[in-house]
Each structure stands twice: as structure tokens, then as C-alpha cells.
Design a protein around this motif. Structure first.
Motif, mmCIF file in Angstrom:
data_model
loop_
_atom_site.group_PDB
_atom_site.id
_atom_site.type_symbol
_atom_site.label_atom_id
_atom_site.label_comp_id
_atom_site.label_asym_id
_atom_site.label_seq_id
_atom_site.Cartn_x
_atom_site.Cartn_y
_atom_site.Cartn_z
ATOM 1 N N SER A 60 36.934 41.344 33.262
ATOM 2 C CA SER A 60 37.095 39.963 33.661
ATOM 3 C C SER A 60 38.531 39.263 33.192
ATOM 4 O O SER A 60 39.232 40.124 32.518
ATOM 5 C CB SER A 60 36.086 39.044 32.996
ATOM 6 N N TRP A 61 38.929 38.586 34.133
ATOM 7 C CA TRP A 61 40.275 38.279 33.819
ATOM 8 C C TRP A 61 40.491 36.592 34.222
ATOM 9 O O TRP A 61 39.623 36.013 34.845
ATOM 10 C CB TRP A 61 41.227 38.758 35.236
ATOM 11 N N VAL A 62 41.374 36.010 33.651
ATOM 12 C CA VAL A 62 41.573 34.658 33.648
ATOM 13 C C VAL A 62 43.017 34.289 33.788
ATOM 14 O O VAL A 62 43.718 34.928 33.183
ATOM 15 C CB VAL A 62 41.077 33.894 32.369
ATOM 16 N N ALA A 63 43.465 33.650 35.035
ATOM 17 C CA ALA A 63 44.800 32.871 34.795
ATOM 18 C C ALA A 63 45.025 31.367 34.747
ATOM 19 O O ALA A 63 43.978 30.769 35.452
ATOM 20 C CB ALA A 63 45.492 33.441 36.200
ATOM 21 N N GLY A 108 43.065 26.478 36.266
ATOM 22 C CA GLY A 108 42.535 27.923 35.885
ATOM 23 C C GLY A 108 41.840 28.657 37.063
ATOM 24 O O GLY A 108 41.144 27.995 38.042
ATOM 25 N N GLU A 109 41.879 30.017 36.988
ATOM 26 C CA GLU A 109 41.068 30.715 37.981
ATOM 27 C C GLU A 109 40.661 31.998 37.130
ATOM 28 O O GLU A 109 40.976 32.309 36.224
ATOM 29 C CB GLU A 109 42.183 31.307 38.944
ATOM 30 N N TYR A 110 39.453 32.388 37.620
ATOM 31 C CA TYR A 110 38.809 33.712 36.753
ATOM 32 C C TYR A 110 38.560 34.561 37.909
ATOM 33 O O TYR A 110 37.972 34.279 39.287
ATOM 34 C CB TYR A 110 37.710 33.155 36.090
ATOM 35 N N TRP A 111 38.145 35.760 37.651
ATOM 36 C CA TRP A 111 37.648 36.905 38.554
ATOM 37 C C TRP A 111 36.778 37.680 37.502
ATOM 38 O O TRP A 111 37.099 38.063 36.221
ATOM 39 C CB TRP A 111 38.674 37.721 38.960
ATOM 40 N N ASP A 112 35.420 37.937 37.619
ATOM 41 C CA ASP A 112 34.824 38.685 37.073
ATOM 42 C C ASP A 112 33.878 39.787 37.533
ATOM 43 O O ASP A 112 33.545 39.325 38.890
ATOM 44 C CB ASP A 112 33.781 37.683 36.409
ATOM 45 N N SER A 113 33.919 40.813 37.222
ATOM 46 C CA SER A 113 33.047 41.859 37.838
ATOM 47 C C SER A 113 31.741 42.019 37.326
ATOM 48 O O SER A 113 31.551 42.437 36.254
ATOM 49 C CB SER A 113 33.634 43.310 37.660
ATOM 50 N N GLY A 131 33.608 49.055 54.288
ATOM 51 C CA GLY A 131 34.644 47.966 54.514
ATOM 52 C C GLY A 131 34.366 46.888 54.000
ATOM 53 O O GLY A 131 35.263 45.643 54.419
ATOM 54 N N ASP A 132 33.102 46.447 53.583
ATOM 55 C CA ASP A 132 33.201 45.216 53.017
ATOM 56 C C ASP A 132 33.967 44.999 51.801
ATOM 57 O O ASP A 132 34.407 45.853 51.347
ATOM 58 C CB ASP A 132 31.303 44.823 52.304
ATOM 59 N N THR A 133 34.036 43.565 51.399
ATOM 60 C CA THR A 133 34.869 42.988 50.224
ATOM 61 C C THR A 133 34.002 43.529 48.912
ATOM 62 O O THR A 133 32.756 43.491 48.901
ATOM 63 C CB THR A 133 35.230 41.862 50.433
ATOM 64 N N TYR A 134 34.865 43.800 48.054
ATOM 65 C CA TYR A 134 34.510 43.976 46.498
ATOM 66 C C TYR A 134 33.651 42.966 46.098
ATOM 67 O O TYR A 134 33.928 41.526 46.201
ATOM 68 C CB TYR A 134 35.710 44.157 45.665
ATOM 69 N N ASP A 135 32.381 43.144 45.609
ATOM 70 C CA ASP A 135 31.497 42.212 44.802
ATOM 71 C C ASP A 135 32.339 41.793 43.380
ATOM 72 O O ASP A 135 32.067 42.566 42.618
ATOM 73 C CB ASP A 135 30.205 42.690 44.867
ATOM 74 N N ALA A 136 32.729 40.437 43.675
ATOM 75 C CA ALA A 136 33.045 40.323 42.229
ATOM 76 C C ALA A 136 32.877 38.552 42.242
ATOM 77 O O ALA A 136 32.901 37.844 43.359
ATOM 78 C CB ALA A 136 34.648 40.107 41.993
ATOM 79 N N ASP A 137 32.799 37.956 41.193
ATOM 80 C CA ASP A 137 32.744 36.573 40.952
ATOM 81 C C ASP A 137 34.101 35.722 40.805
ATOM 82 O O ASP A 137 34.826 36.446 39.852
ATOM 83 C CB ASP A 137 31.558 36.234 39.764
ATOM 84 N N THR A 138 34.442 35.163 41.632
ATOM 85 C CA THR A 138 35.878 34.360 41.144
ATOM 86 C C THR A 138 35.686 32.938 41.453
ATOM 87 O O THR A 138 34.744 32.171 42.021
ATOM 88 C CB THR A 138 36.723 34.996 42.234
ATOM 89 N N GLY A 139 36.793 31.831 41.109
ATOM 90 C CA GLY A 139 36.698 30.701 41.232
ATOM 91 C C GLY A 139 37.754 30.267 40.491
ATOM 92 O O GLY A 139 38.662 30.772 39.929
ATOM 93 N N SER A 140 37.798 28.835 40.762
ATOM 94 C CA SER A 140 39.065 27.948 40.140
ATOM 95 C C SER A 140 38.731 26.458 39.929
ATOM 96 O O SER A 140 37.509 26.254 40.282
ATOM 97 C CB SER A 140 40.229 28.050 41.217
ATOM 98 N N VAL A 141 39.321 25.831 38.978
ATOM 99 C CA VAL A 141 38.990 24.684 38.366
ATOM 100 C C VAL A 141 40.410 24.063 37.872
ATOM 101 O O VAL A 141 41.320 24.513 37.538
ATOM 102 C CB VAL A 141 38.251 24.775 37.411
ATOM 103 N N ASP A 142 40.572 22.687 38.490
ATOM 104 C CA ASP A 142 41.780 21.945 38.034
ATOM 105 C C ASP A 142 41.276 20.877 36.893
ATOM 106 O O ASP A 142 39.973 20.407 36.762
ATOM 107 C CB ASP A 142 42.066 21.024 39.272
ATOM 108 N N LEU A 143 41.869 20.894 35.770
ATOM 109 C CA LEU A 143 41.484 20.119 34.664
ATOM 110 C C LEU A 143 42.492 18.973 34.614
ATOM 111 O O LEU A 143 43.528 18.884 35.154
ATOM 112 C CB LEU A 143 41.784 20.990 33.479
#
Length: 143
Positions: A60-63, A108-113, A131-143
Motif C-alpha cells: 500500500s502507498w499513500v501520497a 490525500g491519495e492511496y493505492w492498496d493491493s 490486457g485488463d488493468t491491475y486490480d488495486a483499490d485506489t482513491g483520493s480525499v480532500d481535507l
């Protein structure tokens, strides 16, 4: 995720990143860090407070981005002080070089495998085969 790469911008507009140990996350998502007063990133933040923070773990990654403030507050410094901070500032919270950085997170944005390493490997193989895209959970939020 206790360690962030903190990215600041210098006087020439160049980005510079340094690892920083997160000390506290407030309920508002604001973050606190302990650092030395005479560092380049403190100089950068005093002139240009916008900062980027990235955290990563195995799957997982957070920016984050926000506005940073250099804070002289000995009581808060004592509250957040730990042995990790002592490794960088051996004079303790009374060290005149010790100072806090407070980051008011704006976005903030996050990516989670999902499923960990095996599920990530299967998802990666699926993208190669179908050829499908990678299954990952991702999202963003404004605070």
C-alpha cells in the motif's frame, strides 16, 4: 507507515525529498514531525510551506500534500519525544536545534493491493494475459 518521504521546494524551484519519522497523526489528519532547525528542508518550508509526503508499505502507498509550519513548542516537543528522535538530536527536547514540523494535510491519495503478495502476483499475471488493468483499490480525499 511510520516513515514518510517529505518533499519540499528550494529557492530555485527544485524538489528535494528527505525521510522523516511521523510522530503523531491528529484526528484532523494533521501530522507532526521532529527535526533539526538548521536543515535545508526547514529553510525550504519557512519560505515555501507547501509539502508533499509519501508513505509506503509492502502492498500500500499513500501520497499527501499540505501546508507545513515550523513550530517552536517545547511542551509539544516533550510530548512527542522518543528514542528515535534522540538518535538524531541527542540533546533531547531541550536541544536548541530541535524543532517541530506541523503539516495540515489538504489532499490525500492511496493505492492498496488487495490480498497481499499472492493476490498481487495473480492480478499482475491477469493483466499480462488479458490486457485488463491491475486490480488495486485506489482513491483520493480532500481535507
Amino acid at each position: 507507515m511510520p516513515i514518510a518521504m517529505m518533499t519540499t521546494v528550494d529557492a530555485e524551484g527544485r524538489m528535494r525529498s528527505v525521510p522523516m519519522a511521523r510522530q503523531e497523526v491528529e484526528p484532523t489528519a494533521d501530522l507532526w514531525f521532529i527535526t533539526a532547525r538548521d536543515t535545508q528542508h526547514v529553510e525550504d518550508l519557512r519560505a515555501r510551506p507547501q509539502v508533499g509526503l509519501t508513505f509506503s508499505a509492502r502492498d500500500s502507498w499513500v501520497a499527501l500534500r499540505g501546508a507545513a509550519t515550523v513550530v517552536d513548542d517545547e511542551a509539544k516537543l516533550r510530548e512527542l519525544w522518543n528514542t528515535f528522535a534522540e538518535a538524531w538530536l541527542p540533546g533531547g527536547p531541550e536541544d536548541p536545534q530541535a524543532v517541530l514540523i506541523h503539516v495540515a494535510v489538504e489532499h490525500g491519495e492511496y493505492w492498496d493491493s488487495p490480498g497481499g503478495k499472492v493476490a498481487s502476483l495473480i492480478s499482475f499475471a491477469k493483466t499480462k494475459l488479458t490486457g485488463d488493468t491491475y486490480d488495486a483499490d485506489t482513491g483520493s480525499v480532500d481535507l
